[in-house]
Design a protein around this motif. Structure first.
Motif, PDB file in Angstrom:
ATOM      1  N   SER A 135     -22.379   5.888  -6.714  1.00 12.71           N
ATOM      2  CA  SER A 135     -22.223   6.998  -7.658  1.00 12.71           C
ATOM      3  C   SER A 135     -23.442   7.904  -7.578  1.00 12.71           C
ATOM      4  CB  SER A 135     -22.039   6.486  -9.096  1.00 12.71           C
ATOM      5  OG  SER A 135     -23.178   5.735  -9.499  1.00 12.71           O
TER       6      SER A 135
ATOM      7  N   MET B  75     -23.235  -1.593  -8.110  1.00 13.80           N
ATOM      8  CA  MET B  75     -23.291  -0.132  -8.130  1.00 13.80           C
ATOM      9  C   MET B  75     -24.626   0.362  -7.585  1.00 13.80           C
ATOM     10  SD  MET B  75     -21.544   2.655  -9.113  1.00 13.80           S
ATOM     11  CE  MET B  75     -20.483   2.376 -10.545  1.00 13.80           C
TER      12      MET B  75
ATOM     13  N   THR C  69     -22.651  -2.041 -14.833  1.00 13.06           N
ATOM     14  CA  THR C  69     -23.832  -1.168 -14.831  1.00 13.06           C
ATOM     15  C   THR C  69     -24.219  -0.789 -16.251  1.00 13.06           C
ATOM     16  OG1 THR C  69     -23.293  -0.293 -12.635  1.00 13.06           O
ATOM     17  CG2 THR C  69     -24.759   1.028 -14.000  1.00 13.06           C
TER      18      THR C  69
ATOM     19  N   ILE D  65     -18.665  -0.067 -12.907  1.00 11.43           N
ATOM     20  CA  ILE D  65     -19.038   0.825 -14.018  1.00 11.43           C
ATOM     21  C   ILE D  65     -19.373   0.009 -15.260  1.00 11.43           C
ATOM     22  CG2 ILE D  65     -18.104   2.534 -15.635  1.00 11.43           C
ATOM     23  CD1 ILE D  65     -16.579   3.761 -13.262  1.00 11.43           C
ATOM     24  N   ARG D  66     -18.512  -0.959 -15.586  1.00  9.26           N
ATOM     25  CA  ARG D  66     -18.737  -1.775 -16.785  1.00  9.26           C
ATOM     26  C   ARG D  66     -20.029  -2.577 -16.682  1.00  9.26           C
ATOM     27  NH1 ARG D  66     -18.043  -6.832 -17.229  1.00  9.26           N
ATOM     28  NH2 ARG D  66     -16.632  -6.996 -15.425  1.00  9.26           N
TER      29      ARG D  66
ATOM     30  N   VAL E 128     -18.395   8.682  -9.443  1.00  9.49           N
ATOM     31  CA  VAL E 128     -18.230   7.715  -8.354  1.00  9.49           C
ATOM     32  C   VAL E 128     -17.720   8.460  -7.126  1.00  9.49           C
ATOM     33  CG1 VAL E 128     -16.951   5.697  -7.570  1.00  9.49           C
ATOM     34  CG2 VAL E 128     -17.801   5.794  -9.908  1.00  9.49           C
TER      35      VAL E 128
ATOM     36  N   GLU F  80     -13.975  -0.112 -11.771  1.00  7.48           N
ATOM     37  CA  GLU F  80     -14.173  -0.352 -13.211  1.00  7.48           C
ATOM     38  C   GLU F  80     -15.167  -1.484 -13.444  1.00  7.48           C
ATOM     39  OE1 GLU F  80     -11.016  -0.873 -15.911  1.00  7.48           O
ATOM     40  OE2 GLU F  80     -10.088   1.073 -15.512  1.00  7.48           O
TER      41      GLU F  80
ATOM     42  N   VAL G 189     -26.583   3.570  -7.914  1.00  7.07           N
ATOM     43  CA  VAL G 189     -26.591   4.752  -8.776  1.00  7.07           C
ATOM     44  C   VAL G 189     -27.680   5.705  -8.275  1.00  7.07           C
ATOM     45  CG1 VAL G 189     -26.711   5.616 -11.137  1.00  7.07           C
ATOM     46  CG2 VAL G 189     -25.954   3.266 -10.717  1.00  7.07           C
TER      47      VAL G 189
ATOM     48  N   ASN H 148     -24.221   4.745 -18.426  1.00  7.09           N
ATOM     49  CA  ASN H 148     -22.786   4.993 -18.523  1.00  7.09           C
ATOM     50  C   ASN H 148     -22.378   5.967 -17.419  1.00  7.09           C
ATOM     51  OD1 ASN H 148     -20.186   4.953 -19.392  1.00  7.09           O
ATOM     52  ND2 ASN H 148     -20.563   5.967 -21.354  1.00  7.09           N
ATOM     53  N   ILE H 149     -21.528   5.529 -16.519  1.00  5.88           N
ATOM     54  CA  ILE H 149     -21.103   6.327 -15.379  1.00  5.88           C
ATOM     55  C   ILE H 149     -19.630   6.675 -15.533  1.00  5.88           C
ATOM     56  CG2 ILE H 149     -20.744   6.307 -12.867  1.00  5.88           C
ATOM     57  CD1 ILE H 149     -23.173   4.389 -12.748  1.00  5.88           C
ATOM     58  N   SER H 150     -19.308   7.938 -15.340  1.00  7.95           N
ATOM     59  CA  SER H 150     -17.919   8.378 -15.438  1.00  7.95           C
ATOM     60  C   SER H 150     -17.230   8.253 -14.086  1.00  7.95           C
ATOM     61  CB  SER H 150     -17.847   9.832 -15.923  1.00  7.95           C
ATOM     62  OG  SER H 150     -18.471  10.697 -14.989  1.00  7.95           O
ATOM     63  N   ASP H 151     -15.903   8.257 -14.113  1.00  7.93           N
ATOM     64  CA  ASP H 151     -15.133   8.109 -12.879  1.00  7.93           C
ATOM     65  C   ASP H 151     -15.455   9.209 -11.869  1.00  7.93           C
ATOM     66  OD1 ASP H 151     -13.856   5.840 -13.805  1.00  7.93           O
ATOM     67  OD2 ASP H 151     -12.108   6.921 -14.561  1.00  7.93           O
TER      68      ASP H 151
END
Length: 209
Positions: free
Chosen positions: A132, A48, A98, A95-96, A111, A92, A50, A105-108
């Motif tokens: 993201s 990811m 990361t 996100i997991r 992204v 997923e 970020v 914690n990144i939300s959908d």
């Protein structure tokens, strides 16, 4: 921040630089050449990028892995790892991983897309780099088993020509490499991470120049 968000959301839906950008940062053997051979097909993984704002600039986190005997021990990487059976898809996974590795914690809906998949022959992985964008500076909490240190990279610094350098490295105790790398916070960012960032740089140049 809104400008880069709008640009990347649109740009990541179009054809990407891909392998051309990856090749620019591929390490080359010095002397005898070698070829990795595996009996099993590559495993799937994701990392990811970020992006987040901080005092008027845009950054993303990198992390240094603890020293260990594996292929990537002590190297700098983006947060990420292998796909698990519980992951519905590679987004997923990114996100997991990361959250597990750096506590973000990144939300959908944060992204915005992904870069080209990268075949990492050294560890027999095909890695999807996910991108993201956050609207705030995150709080980082490192997993001490996976992460020695978290540090931030500034986007504008990444695209500066002086950030790109070349060095010689010895890996696996005997393999000598001529390795292009990004000099970020006095860290040598090379290998798969540098190849992923190389494609990201080529895209960012379209926006900033």
């Amino acid at each position: 921040m809104k400008d880069i968000l709008a640009f990347l959301q649109e740009r990541l839906q179009k054809p990407l630089p891909g392998d051309v950008a990856h090749q620019q940062m591929m390490a080359q053997p010095i002397g005898q050449r070698f070829k990795m051979q595996y009996e099993k097909p590559p495993r799937k993984g994701a990392v990811m990028i970020v992006l987040y704002p901080d005092e008027g600039k845009i950054y993303f986190p990198l992390m240094q892995r603890p020293p260990y005997q594996g292929i990537h021990g002590g190297q700098v990487s983006l947060p990420g790892g292998k796909m698990e059976d519980s992951d519905d898809n590679l987004i997923e996974t990114a996100i997991r991983e990361t959250f597990e590795e750096i506590g973000v914690n990144i939300s959908d809906n944060e992204v915005i897309g992904s870069l080209s998949d990268l075949n990492v022959t050294a560890s027999n992985f095909i890695v999807k780099p996910v991108v993201s964008i956050l609207d705030r500076k995150p709080e980082f909490t490192r997993d001490p088993r996976e992460v020695e240190q978290i540090f931030k990279a500034e986007v504008q610094h990444l695209i500066h020509p002086n950030t790109l350098q070349v060095t010689e490295l010895t890996v696996a105790q005997e393999i000598r490499l001529k390795a292009p790398f990004f000099d970020i916070e006095e860290k040598v960012v090379w290998g798969a991470t540098a190849m992923i960032l190389s494609e990201f740089v080529e895209i960012l140049k379209e926006h900033y120049t």
